[in-house]
Design an enzyme around this catalytic site. Structure first.
Site, PDB file in Angstrom:
ATOM      1  N   ASP A 180      53.297  22.457   6.229  1.00 33.37           N
ATOM      2  CA  ASP A 180      53.777  21.967   5.145  1.00 33.37           C
ATOM      3  C   ASP A 180      55.555  22.280   5.805  1.00 33.37           C
ATOM      4  OD1 ASP A 180      55.434  22.428   2.353  1.00 33.37           O
ATOM      5  OD2 ASP A 180      53.629  23.125   1.646  1.00 33.37           O
TER       6      ASP A 180
ATOM      7  N   ASP B 298      60.290  39.997   3.797  1.00 37.01           N
ATOM      8  CA  ASP B 298      58.944  39.959   3.229  1.00 37.01           C
ATOM      9  C   ASP B 298      58.212  39.382   4.906  1.00 37.01           C
ATOM     10  OD1 ASP B 298      59.697  41.089   1.410  1.00 37.01           O
ATOM     11  OD2 ASP B 298      58.846  39.853  -0.275  1.00 37.01           O
TER      12      ASP B 298
ATOM     13  N   ASN C 267      49.786  16.596  -8.327  1.00 39.61           N
ATOM     14  CA  ASN C 267      50.905  16.963  -9.919  1.00 39.61           C
ATOM     15  C   ASN C 267      50.517  15.381 -11.070  1.00 39.61           C
ATOM     16  OD1 ASN C 267      50.391  18.906  -9.586  1.00 39.61           O
ATOM     17  ND2 ASN C 267      53.127  19.860  -8.777  1.00 39.61           N
TER      18      ASN C 267
ATOM     19  N   ALA D 244      43.697  15.342   0.032  1.00 38.91           N
ATOM     20  CA  ALA D 244      42.888  16.205  -0.819  1.00 38.91           C
ATOM     21  C   ALA D 244      41.500  14.950  -1.482  1.00 38.91           C
ATOM     22  CB  ALA D 244      43.442  16.250  -2.083  1.00 38.91           C
TER      23      ALA D 244
ATOM     24  N   ASP E 166      36.688  20.320  -5.906  1.00 44.01           N
ATOM     25  CA  ASP E 166      36.223  21.497  -5.856  1.00 44.01           C
ATOM     26  C   ASP E 166      36.414  22.461  -6.469  1.00 44.01           C
ATOM     27  OD1 ASP E 166      34.642  19.700  -4.014  1.00 44.01           O
ATOM     28  OD2 ASP E 166      36.747  19.223  -2.637  1.00 44.01           O
TER      29      ASP E 166
ATOM     30  N   SER F 226      50.178  22.612  -5.554  1.00 48.42           N
ATOM     31  CA  SER F 226      50.920  23.228  -4.657  1.00 48.42           C
ATOM     32  C   SER F 226      51.036  24.778  -4.756  1.00 48.42           C
ATOM     33  CB  SER F 226      52.062  22.362  -4.416  1.00 48.42           C
ATOM     34  OG  SER F 226      52.501  21.268  -3.481  1.00 48.42           O
TER      35      SER F 226
END
Length: 463
Positions: free
Chosen positions: A181, A190, A311, A326, A359, A384
């Site tokens: 990414d 974190d 999207n 994808a 899928d 995403s």
């Protein structure tokens, strides 16, 4: 940061080429063969430590062969243009390298407008032809996932079971998850004590996330069990080893070659799961033979690639096809649903019978996770955001079952929760994490039954 990406009318290309080598090709032999055909001088990814290299390394040679994938990334040169026909005669497939983007987050006002339009259409349809029969009670489902302590997505996917009778003992221990990414904000508190390996495939940029998209996706897939600053738990595989491959720049764009280099690097490091919330525009039929072969070869080596469907839809009026990469059959494509178990208005669908399918589905609306500082946390919408849910849960299943590659894929789809939505939109259904029963008979102790009563109460009692 812009929350939407401008729709492009056609795919964009970088000028470089991807060359798919024949099955079983030896890297050194392939380099020699390419040289004899074209005069190009290529290097092997094995010449670089951990098979990691950047655009700058690539610019110093004619191209680099990815050893784990059997694919060459070749720079644009007159020699290459003249050699394309010769490659085809030697059973090599040549494709242009596309530009790919971090899949844009859908802003809240657009989401609310589209959902309002969808709900109005559904209401009108119901008034005319009557309501559809529903398999699930969505109000009960929403009440379950809105209880405090963790995001609705973690509850809906059973990462945090809502029943007191179930618990999840899995955390991704021993599993390596690669997030390809825009990088990770390495200063985010974190992730301060996590086992993180990071490399930037973007020349002139470190893995530090200047965009925020990569940090959000990493947070969902592998964020912490708890955080003093977060409003609720948002991370899934909180003990997994994180591999950050920055394949998209701080503006959110990159090339196919960088993504393939990231996949090759992930395989070389034995990552069981690769998460890719990115896409290149694809019009018409077909899919990339290069990416399909790369994904199939990754599966054969125990690495499952999971990617966002895209999207580009505006439901209910327009459903767009699953985008590159994808849409390749060997890449697990993820669609997005909302808290009411409805397909997200923007989520793309599987429009072709033999490829380009969705899928599996995962939470992709109002997803709370980490992002770059100083914002620190944000709730975003998009496939995403759905994709790292599946990636994190894949890590839990890899830990729980020991399954890898195609068998891990089958475990995810076979355990998904059926939804009363078309398979075109959600595939096998809503991804579910492994869990165990909290109470049950102890091993070695039989379940006692009163012998005076029949096991089947329908059967008449004999006098």
């Amino acid at each position: 940061m812009s929350k939407t990406l401008e729709k492009q009318e056609k795919p964009e290309y970088t000028g470089r080429y991807l060359v798919l080598l024949p099955e079983g090709s030896n890297t050194s032999d392939a380099i020699s063969q390419i040289s004899s055909i074209s005069g190009l001088s290529l290097k092997s990814s094995l010449e670089f430590e951990n098979e990691f290299f950047t655009d700058q390394d690539l610019s110093k040679t004619d191209g680099i062969v990815l050893d784990k994938l059997g694919i060459a990334i070749v720079n644009e040169k007159p020699k290459m243009e003249n050699a394309i026909a010769g490659f085809g005669e030697n059973e090599m497939i040549v494709e242009k390298e596309r530009v790919v983007y971090a899949i844009g987050m859908v802003d809240e006002s657009t989401q609310n407008y589209v959902e309002g339009y969808r709900d109005a259409i559904n209401h009108m349809t119901s008034a005319l032809v009557g309501p559809e029969l529903e398999e699930f009670d969505y109000e009960d489902q929403q009440a379950e996932v809105e209880s405090v302590g963790a995001t609705w997505g973690l509850k809906a996917t059973n990462v945090v079971p809502t029943s007191i009778l179930r618990y999840n003992p899995y955390n991704g221990t021993g599993i390596k998850v690669a997030i390809l990414d825009t990088g990770l904000d390495c200063n985010h508190p974190d992730f301060a004590d996590r086992d993180i390996t990071h490399k930037s495939f973007i020349s002139g940029e470190s893995t530090q996330d200047g965009h925020g998209h990569g940090t959000h996706c990493t947070g969902t897939a592998c964020g912490p069990l708890s955080s003093p600053a977060a409003a609720e738990r948002y991370g899934i595989a909180y003990a997994a080893k994180i591999f950050i491959g920055k394949v998209l720049n701080n503006g959110g764009s990159g090339g196919d070659g960088g993504i393939l280099a990231g996949i090759n690097w992930a395989i070389a490091n034995r990552c069981e799961v690769v998460s890719m919330s990115l896409r290149g525009l694809h019009n018409g039929t077909g899919y990339s033979a290069v990416f399909e072969t790369a994904a199939a070869r990754a599966l054969a080596q125990g690495t499952l690639i999971i990617a966002a469907a895209g999207n580009d839809s505006s439901r209910p009026g327009t459903v767009r096809q699953v985008m590159h990469p994808a849409n390749c059959p060997s890449i697990m494509a993820v669609g997005a649903i909302d808290v009411n178990m409805r397909i997200a208005s923007f989520s793309n669908g599987g429009l072709y019978p033999t490829y380009g399918a969705v899928d599996i589905a995962a939470p992709g609306v109002n997803v709370y996770s980490s992002t770059k500082l100083p914002t620190k946390y944000a709730s975003w919408n998009g496939t995403s955001m759905a994709t790292p849910h599946v990636a994190g849960i894949a890590a839990l299943w890899a830990q729980a079952s020991g399954l890898r590659g195609i068998n891990l894929w089958k475990k995810l789809t076979s355990t998904a929760k059926a939804l009363s939505l078309p398979a075109r939109d959600v595939g096998a259904g809503l991804v579910q994490a492994p869990a165990k029963n909290r109470f049950g008979p102890f091993e070695g102790f039989p379940i006692l039954r009163n012998p005076k009563f029949p096991i089947d109460p329908i059967t008449p009692i004999e006098k």
